[in-house]
Structure formats: C-alpha cells, structure tokens
Design a protein around this motif. Structure first.
Motif, PDB file in Angstrom:
ATOM      1  N   HIS A 135       6.708  64.387  25.999  1.00 47.79           N
ATOM      2  CA  HIS A 135       6.830  65.296  24.689  1.00 47.79           C
ATOM      3  C   HIS A 135       5.327  65.677  24.379  1.00 47.79           C
ATOM      4  O   HIS A 135       4.472  64.664  24.703  1.00 47.79           O
ATOM      5  CB  HIS A 135       7.149  64.227  23.577  1.00 47.79           C
ATOM      6  N   VAL A 136       5.188  66.574  23.914  1.00 48.98           N
ATOM      7  CA  VAL A 136       3.612  67.254  23.358  1.00 48.98           C
ATOM      8  C   VAL A 136       3.642  67.254  22.162  1.00 48.98           C
ATOM      9  O   VAL A 136       4.571  67.704  21.264  1.00 48.98           O
ATOM     10  CB  VAL A 136       3.390  68.446  24.314  1.00 48.98           C
ATOM     11  N   PHE A 137       2.476  67.135  21.555  1.00 52.53           N
ATOM     12  CA  PHE A 137       2.063  67.809  20.218  1.00 52.53           C
ATOM     13  C   PHE A 137       0.736  68.484  20.164  1.00 52.53           C
ATOM     14  O   PHE A 137      -0.070  68.408  21.004  1.00 52.53           O
ATOM     15  CB  PHE A 137       1.789  66.434  19.191  1.00 52.53           C
ATOM     16  N   THR A 138       0.545  69.148  19.288  1.00 53.53           N
ATOM     17  CA  THR A 138       1.424  69.755  18.304  1.00 53.53           C
ATOM     18  C   THR A 138       1.467  71.064  18.582  1.00 53.53           C
ATOM     19  O   THR A 138       0.492  71.715  18.505  1.00 53.53           O
ATOM     20  CB  THR A 138       0.697  69.459  16.853  1.00 53.53           C
ATOM     21  N   GLU A 179       2.597  78.776  22.196  1.00 48.93           N
ATOM     22  CA  GLU A 179       2.412  77.555  22.623  1.00 48.93           C
ATOM     23  C   GLU A 179       3.839  76.864  23.193  1.00 48.93           C
ATOM     24  O   GLU A 179       3.800  76.153  24.283  1.00 48.93           O
ATOM     25  CB  GLU A 179       1.911  76.667  21.632  1.00 48.93           C
ATOM     26  N   VAL A 180       5.069  77.067  22.505  1.00 45.90           N
ATOM     27  CA  VAL A 180       6.211  76.525  22.874  1.00 45.90           C
ATOM     28  C   VAL A 180       6.577  77.280  24.105  1.00 45.90           C
ATOM     29  O   VAL A 180       7.069  76.358  25.032  1.00 45.90           O
ATOM     30  CB  VAL A 180       7.381  77.080  21.758  1.00 45.90           C
ATOM     31  N   LYS A 181       6.368  78.593  24.354  1.00 46.95           N
ATOM     32  CA  LYS A 181       6.942  79.251  25.555  1.00 46.95           C
ATOM     33  C   LYS A 181       5.909  78.339  26.737  1.00 46.95           C
ATOM     34  O   LYS A 181       6.624  78.323  28.053  1.00 46.95           O
ATOM     35  CB  LYS A 181       6.644  80.615  25.366  1.00 46.95           C
ATOM     36  N   GLU A 182       4.806  78.178  26.566  1.00 43.26           N
ATOM     37  CA  GLU A 182       3.682  77.646  27.559  1.00 43.26           C
ATOM     38  C   GLU A 182       4.088  76.403  28.157  1.00 43.26           C
ATOM     39  O   GLU A 182       4.324  75.970  29.120  1.00 43.26           O
ATOM     40  CB  GLU A 182       2.296  77.874  27.093  1.00 43.26           C
ATOM     41  N   MET A 183       4.572  75.590  27.157  1.00 41.85           N
ATOM     42  CA  MET A 183       5.158  74.076  27.214  1.00 41.85           C
ATOM     43  C   MET A 183       6.419  74.246  27.896  1.00 41.85           C
ATOM     44  O   MET A 183       6.734  73.587  29.001  1.00 41.85           O
ATOM     45  CB  MET A 183       5.172  73.344  26.243  1.00 41.85           C
ATOM     46  N   LYS A 184       7.289  75.052  27.706  1.00 42.94           N
ATOM     47  CA  LYS A 184       8.701  75.315  28.226  1.00 42.94           C
ATOM     48  C   LYS A 184       8.216  75.590  29.787  1.00 42.94           C
ATOM     49  O   LYS A 184       9.052  75.089  30.917  1.00 42.94           O
ATOM     50  CB  LYS A 184       9.410  76.512  27.814  1.00 42.94           C
ATOM     51  N   ASN A 237       7.602  72.662  31.749  1.00 39.27           N
ATOM     52  CA  ASN A 237       9.020  71.827  31.943  1.00 39.27           C
ATOM     53  C   ASN A 237       8.714  70.374  31.112  1.00 39.27           C
ATOM     54  O   ASN A 237       9.164  69.484  31.595  1.00 39.27           O
ATOM     55  CB  ASN A 237       9.119  71.313  33.160  1.00 39.27           C
ATOM     56  N   VAL A 238       8.187  70.700  29.831  1.00 41.66           N
ATOM     57  CA  VAL A 238       7.998  69.460  29.018  1.00 41.66           C
ATOM     58  C   VAL A 238       9.336  69.189  28.460  1.00 41.66           C
ATOM     59  O   VAL A 238      10.206  69.996  28.530  1.00 41.66           O
ATOM     60  CB  VAL A 238       7.040  69.715  28.097  1.00 41.66           C
ATOM     61  N   ASP A 239       9.689  67.979  27.857  1.00 42.94           N
ATOM     62  CA  ASP A 239      11.026  67.655  27.668  1.00 42.94           C
ATOM     63  C   ASP A 239      11.424  67.694  26.081  1.00 42.94           C
ATOM     64  O   ASP A 239      12.256  67.893  25.626  1.00 42.94           O
ATOM     65  CB  ASP A 239      11.454  66.191  28.031  1.00 42.94           C
ATOM     66  N   GLY A 240       9.968  67.951  25.105  1.00 38.71           N
ATOM     67  CA  GLY A 240      10.194  67.925  23.945  1.00 38.71           C
ATOM     68  C   GLY A 240       8.927  67.979  23.039  1.00 38.71           C
ATOM     69  O   GLY A 240       7.969  67.914  24.027  1.00 38.71           O
ATOM     70  N   ALA A 241       8.899  68.332  21.957  1.00 40.56           N
ATOM     71  CA  ALA A 241       7.902  68.616  21.382  1.00 40.56           C
ATOM     72  C   ALA A 241       7.573  68.217  19.961  1.00 40.56           C
ATOM     73  O   ALA A 241       8.720  68.291  19.230  1.00 40.56           O
ATOM     74  CB  ALA A 241       7.276  70.068  21.322  1.00 40.56           C
TER      75      ALA A 241
END
Length: 127
Positions: free
Chosen positions: A101-104, A110-115, A118-122
């Motif tokens: 999981h990542v913050f913040t 930022e959401v697209k980059e984390m997807k 392959n992060v699991d949550g944010a």
C-alpha cells in the motif's frame, strides 16, 4: 505509545460491529501503523484483522528477505511513501506474500502510476 490504546481500539470496533469475519475477509477494515508493537498487540487480540506495517522512509533500504519474512509473520502488507516504491521493492514484498500500500495519492496521475507498478492499495486525501 499509549497504554491500553490497542485494546480500546478493538473494543470500539467490536461495539460498532466492524469485526465480523465476512467484512474482514472483504477488506472493509485494515489497520495501519508505524508502531510494530501496536500492530502485534492488535494481532494478539484479533488475528483476523489485516494489518499494514507502515515503513518509515529511512527504513525502506533495510528491507532484505530476512526482514520481509519477519514482517510477514503478523502483517498483511506494508505501507510506503509513494515516492520510494519501485517495481523491485513491490516484487520483493509480493514474493513474501505481503501486499503493498502506498501513501499519499492526491491525483489521478499518481493513481495511474501506482497501478502500473502493481501496488495493491493506496491511501489518499480525496476519497
């Protein structure tokens, strides 16, 4: 740390019917903390609650296989500053069965980059 805080949290969650097994399995409640002691106390009180061990920025480089295995004994996943995650870190965590999981996250980019990573949550400030 505040003595009794963990027990009080569990009591409050029970009073508000937030600890039913079905809801926990569906991820309706996850507890996160930088305090390993608190998370372990919560785990002793209720092993069904998914726990996210937040990792201080300065400790990310210390996450070798031995440490990740140790953390996986009580944590469902690890929480990192979004600026410090990369594909290798995520793969190492996943190899040990840990969610990432990542913050913040504060915007769609930022959401697209984390997807993509392959992060699991944010966590974000704009639900």
């Amino acid at each position: 740390m505040y003595p009794g805080m963990d027990k009080q949290l569990i009591n409050d969650l029970e009073k508000n019917n937030m600890l039913d097994e079905d809801g926990l399995k569906k991820g309706k409640l996850i507890i996160q903390s930088f305090s390993e002691t608190s998370l372990k106390n919560i785990h002793k009180l209720n092993e069904s609650i998914p726990l996210i061990q937040l990792v201080d920025d300065k400790d990310v480089l210390k996450l070798n296989d031995k440490e990740l295995k140790r953390l996986s004994n009580y944590a469902y996943g690890l929480g990192f500053n979004k600026d410090l995650v990369n594909k290798d870190l995520i793969e190492k965590c996943h190899k040990h069965g840990l969610k990432v999981h990542v913050f913040t996250l504060n915007n769609e980019e930022e959401v697209k980059e984390m997807k993509k990573l392959n992060v699991d949550g944010a966590f974000n400030n704009n639900p």
